[in-house]
Design a protein around this motif. Sequence first.
Motif, PDB file in Angstrom:
ATOM      1  N   PHE A  50      36.665  34.885  -8.079  1.00  0.00           N
ATOM      2  CA  PHE A  50      35.695  34.198  -7.233  1.00  0.00           C
ATOM      3  C   PHE A  50      34.390  34.988  -7.159  1.00  0.00           C
ATOM      4  CE2 PHE A  50      33.763  33.846  -2.990  1.00  0.00           C
ATOM      5  CZ  PHE A  50      33.270  32.554  -3.111  1.00  0.00           C
ATOM      6  N   ARG A  51      34.482  36.292  -6.963  1.00  0.00           N
ATOM      7  CA  ARG A  51      33.255  37.109  -6.897  1.00  0.00           C
ATOM      8  C   ARG A  51      32.469  37.044  -8.216  1.00  0.00           C
ATOM      9  NH1 ARG A  51      32.684  40.600  -2.449  1.00  0.00           N
ATOM     10  NH2 ARG A  51      34.605  41.194  -1.386  1.00  0.00           N
ATOM     11  N   ALA A  52      33.169  37.005  -9.342  1.00  0.00           N
ATOM     12  CA  ALA A  52      32.489  36.922 -10.645  1.00  0.00           C
ATOM     13  C   ALA A  52      31.743  35.587 -10.780  1.00  0.00           C
ATOM     14  CB  ALA A  52      33.495  37.100 -11.778  1.00  0.00           C
ATOM     15  N   LEU A  53      32.378  34.491 -10.388  1.00  0.00           N
ATOM     16  CA  LEU A  53      31.714  33.190 -10.422  1.00  0.00           C
ATOM     17  C   LEU A  53      30.520  33.166  -9.474  1.00  0.00           C
ATOM     18  CD1 LEU A  53      34.756  30.746 -10.401  1.00  0.00           C
ATOM     19  CD2 LEU A  53      33.205  31.193 -12.324  1.00  0.00           C
ATOM     20  N   TYR A  54      30.736  33.653  -8.269  1.00  0.00           N
ATOM     21  CA  TYR A  54      29.691  33.707  -7.244  1.00  0.00           C
ATOM     22  C   TYR A  54      28.473  34.471  -7.769  1.00  0.00           C
ATOM     23  CZ  TYR A  54      27.703  34.983  -2.639  1.00  0.00           C
ATOM     24  OH  TYR A  54      26.882  35.182  -1.552  1.00  0.00           O
ATOM     25  N   ASP A  55      28.702  35.620  -8.389  1.00  0.00           N
ATOM     26  CA  ASP A  55      27.595  36.423  -8.924  1.00  0.00           C
ATOM     27  C   ASP A  55      26.937  35.759 -10.125  1.00  0.00           C
ATOM     28  OD1 ASP A  55      27.749  38.415  -7.011  1.00  0.00           O
ATOM     29  OD2 ASP A  55      29.066  39.686  -8.231  1.00  0.00           O
ATOM     30  N   ALA A  56      27.732  35.195 -11.025  1.00  0.00           N
ATOM     31  CA  ALA A  56      27.174  34.575 -12.224  1.00  0.00           C
ATOM     32  C   ALA A  56      26.286  33.384 -11.871  1.00  0.00           C
ATOM     33  CB  ALA A  56      28.298  34.142 -13.162  1.00  0.00           C
ATOM     34  N   VAL A  57      26.714  32.587 -10.906  1.00  0.00           N
ATOM     35  CA  VAL A  57      25.941  31.416 -10.489  1.00  0.00           C
ATOM     36  C   VAL A  57      24.807  31.815  -9.545  1.00  0.00           C
ATOM     37  CG1 VAL A  57      26.060  29.292  -9.117  1.00  0.00           C
ATOM     38  CG2 VAL A  57      27.807  29.769 -10.846  1.00  0.00           C
ATOM     39  N   GLY A  58      25.075  32.711  -8.616  1.00  0.00           N
ATOM     40  CA  GLY A  58      24.131  32.978  -7.536  1.00  0.00           C
ATOM     41  C   GLY A  58      23.133  34.091  -7.739  1.00  0.00           C
ATOM     42  N   ARG A  59      23.266  34.854  -8.802  1.00  0.00           N
ATOM     43  CA  ARG A  59      22.358  35.995  -9.021  1.00  0.00           C
ATOM     44  C   ARG A  59      20.891  35.586  -8.961  1.00  0.00           C
ATOM     45  NH1 ARG A  59      22.099  41.073 -10.570  1.00  0.00           N
ATOM     46  NH2 ARG A  59      24.336  41.287 -10.755  1.00  0.00           N
ATOM     47  N   ASP A  60      20.533  34.464  -9.589  1.00  0.00           N
ATOM     48  CA  ASP A  60      19.136  34.036  -9.622  1.00  0.00           C
ATOM     49  C   ASP A  60      18.656  33.442  -8.299  1.00  0.00           C
ATOM     50  OD1 ASP A  60      18.967  34.853 -12.246  1.00  0.00           O
ATOM     51  OD2 ASP A  60      19.130  32.836 -13.086  1.00  0.00           O
ATOM     52  N   HIS A  67      29.334  39.447  -0.410  1.00  0.00           N
ATOM     53  CA  HIS A  67      29.614  40.863  -0.642  1.00  0.00           C
ATOM     54  C   HIS A  67      29.849  41.641   0.657  1.00  0.00           C
ATOM     55  CE1 HIS A  67      29.086  40.384  -4.862  1.00  0.00           C
ATOM     56  NE2 HIS A  67      27.903  39.844  -4.680  1.00  0.00           N
ATOM     57  N   ALA A  68      29.473  41.063   1.778  1.00  0.00           N
ATOM     58  CA  ALA A  68      29.739  41.695   3.068  1.00  0.00           C
ATOM     59  C   ALA A  68      31.167  41.415   3.550  1.00  0.00           C
ATOM     60  CB  ALA A  68      28.734  41.207   4.110  1.00  0.00           C
ATOM     61  N   SER A  69      31.877  40.536   2.853  1.00  0.00           N
ATOM     62  CA  SER A  69      33.239  40.167   3.252  1.00  0.00           C
ATOM     63  C   SER A  69      34.260  41.071   2.589  1.00  0.00           C
ATOM     64  CB  SER A  69      33.523  38.716   2.845  1.00  0.00           C
ATOM     65  OG  SER A  69      32.633  37.836   3.476  1.00  0.00           O
ATOM     66  N   GLU A  70      35.328  41.342   3.315  1.00  0.00           N
ATOM     67  CA  GLU A  70      36.434  42.151   2.794  1.00  0.00           C
ATOM     68  C   GLU A  70      37.285  41.323   1.829  1.00  0.00           C
ATOM     69  OE1 GLU A  70      36.973  45.376   3.382  1.00  0.00           O
ATOM     70  OE2 GLU A  70      35.179  45.464   4.656  1.00  0.00           O
ATOM     71  N   GLY A  96      30.355  27.005 -14.507  1.00  0.00           N
ATOM     72  CA  GLY A  96      29.981  26.789 -13.112  1.00  0.00           C
ATOM     73  C   GLY A  96      31.223  26.604 -12.266  1.00  0.00           C
ATOM     74  N   PHE A  97      30.986  26.356 -10.985  1.00  0.00           N
ATOM     75  CA  PHE A  97      32.122  26.162 -10.086  1.00  0.00           C
ATOM     76  C   PHE A  97      31.678  25.432  -8.827  1.00  0.00           C
ATOM     77  CE2 PHE A  97      30.234  29.729  -7.969  1.00  0.00           C
ATOM     78  CZ  PHE A  97      30.738  29.763  -6.674  1.00  0.00           C
ATOM     79  N   PHE A  98      32.682  24.920  -8.110  1.00  0.00           N
ATOM     80  CA  PHE A  98      32.443  24.460  -6.736  1.00  0.00           C
ATOM     81  C   PHE A  98      33.657  24.797  -5.900  1.00  0.00           C
ATOM     82  CE2 PHE A  98      33.958  20.498  -8.814  1.00  0.00           C
ATOM     83  CZ  PHE A  98      34.940  20.066  -7.937  1.00  0.00           C
ATOM     84  N   LEU A  99      33.431  24.931  -4.603  1.00  0.00           N
ATOM     85  CA  LEU A  99      34.490  25.276  -3.674  1.00  0.00           C
ATOM     86  C   LEU A  99      34.432  24.315  -2.495  1.00  0.00           C
ATOM     87  CD1 LEU A  99      35.798  28.707  -2.841  1.00  0.00           C
ATOM     88  CD2 LEU A  99      35.379  27.139  -0.968  1.00  0.00           C
ATOM     89  N   LEU A 100      35.559  23.670  -2.209  1.00  0.00           N
ATOM     90  CA  LEU A 100      35.677  22.722  -1.100  1.00  0.00           C
ATOM     91  C   LEU A 100      36.560  23.317  -0.020  1.00  0.00           C
ATOM     92  CD1 LEU A 100      36.323  19.518  -3.241  1.00  0.00           C
ATOM     93  CD2 LEU A 100      34.196  20.119  -2.062  1.00  0.00           C
ATOM     94  N   GLY A 114      27.471  25.364  -8.163  1.00  0.00           N
ATOM     95  CA  GLY A 114      26.405  25.779  -9.059  1.00  0.00           C
ATOM     96  C   GLY A 114      26.876  26.034 -10.466  1.00  0.00           C
ATOM     97  N   LEU A 115      25.884  26.192 -11.335  1.00  0.00           N
ATOM     98  CA  LEU A 115      26.092  26.478 -12.747  1.00  0.00           C
ATOM     99  C   LEU A 115      25.544  27.847 -13.083  1.00  0.00           C
ATOM    100  CD1 LEU A 115      24.826  23.097 -14.248  1.00  0.00           C
ATOM    101  CD2 LEU A 115      27.211  23.816 -14.025  1.00  0.00           C
ATOM    102  N   VAL A 116      26.107  28.468 -14.113  1.00  0.00           N
ATOM    103  CA  VAL A 116      25.533  29.713 -14.617  1.00  0.00           C
ATOM    104  C   VAL A 116      24.209  29.362 -15.301  1.00  0.00           C
ATOM    105  CG1 VAL A 116      27.798  30.833 -14.861  1.00  0.00           C
ATOM    106  CG2 VAL A 116      26.794  29.615 -16.812  1.00  0.00           C
ATOM    107  N   PRO A 117      23.266  30.297 -15.379  1.00  0.00           N
ATOM    108  CA  PRO A 117      21.945  29.985 -15.932  1.00  0.00           C
ATOM    109  C   PRO A 117      21.982  29.358 -17.329  1.00  0.00           C
ATOM    110  CG  PRO A 117      21.926  32.157 -14.933  1.00  0.00           C
ATOM    111  CD  PRO A 117      23.351  31.679 -14.904  1.00  0.00           C
ATOM    112  N   GLU A 118      22.891  29.794 -18.171  1.00  0.00           N
ATOM    113  CA  GLU A 118      22.970  29.281 -19.541  1.00  0.00           C
ATOM    114  C   GLU A 118      23.372  27.806 -19.614  1.00  0.00           C
ATOM    115  OE1 GLU A 118      23.935  33.674 -19.471  1.00  0.00           O
ATOM    116  OE2 GLU A 118      24.598  31.924 -18.339  1.00  0.00           O
ATOM    117  N   SER A 119      23.890  27.265 -18.521  1.00  0.00           N
ATOM    118  CA  SER A 119      24.390  25.888 -18.522  1.00  0.00           C
ATOM    119  C   SER A 119      23.465  24.906 -17.810  1.00  0.00           C
ATOM    120  CB  SER A 119      25.778  25.844 -17.884  1.00  0.00           C
ATOM    121  OG  SER A 119      26.662  26.644 -18.628  1.00  0.00           O
TER     122      SER A 119
END
Length: 187
Positions: A50-60, A67-70, A96-100, A114-119
């Motif tokens: 989840f953190r990898a998806l979150y970073d890949a999509v949300g970095r931009d 990241h403040a969550s345990e 990309g991913f979505f979470l419900l 969201g989607l990763v920048p390449e997509s």
Amino acid sequence: MTRSYRAGDTVPYTVTFLEMTARPVYTWPHTPNGMSGALLKAEQPPVWYFRALYDAVGRDYAWTDIHASEDDDIADWLNSPDVALYSLIDKGWPQGFFLLDWREGTACELCYFGLVPESVGRGLGAWMLRTAILTAWEREGVNKLTVNTCTLDHPRALNQYQKYGFTPVRQENRTRVLVRDWSPAAT
């Protein structure tokens, strides 16, 4: 010209909260041309995924709140029977991913999308958003779907949510101290 910000800078932004109070009338979308992959529901996803998806999509878009969550808190959340993480896998890697999150009973929140920048720009976003919306409404008893976006997100995010049936219900002005260098995404 897009301004760049440095870690430690404070940036102002506006959060728009949106909701949808009835299932939309549109049908399930057709798979976009050129997509050979699948949208997969993660079963007991590990926190690192989840953190990898979150970073890949949300970095931009300056996504850093998670990241403040345990790890244990994130794991409990991800493994709730009322939370579902879907990954769009195409060409062998996550696009990309979505979470419900249905933990509020009759309401569902589209927590992340969201989607990763390449997509971006391949027609995957509209397809995935319609799929996320209709998936949320599939749960029996749902009478409201919520989402929020902000001015740090993709410049077309708010318009896309409205295009597919969400209505803004309120806005909040906030500030954020950046934890890494950041340049706003272009349109």
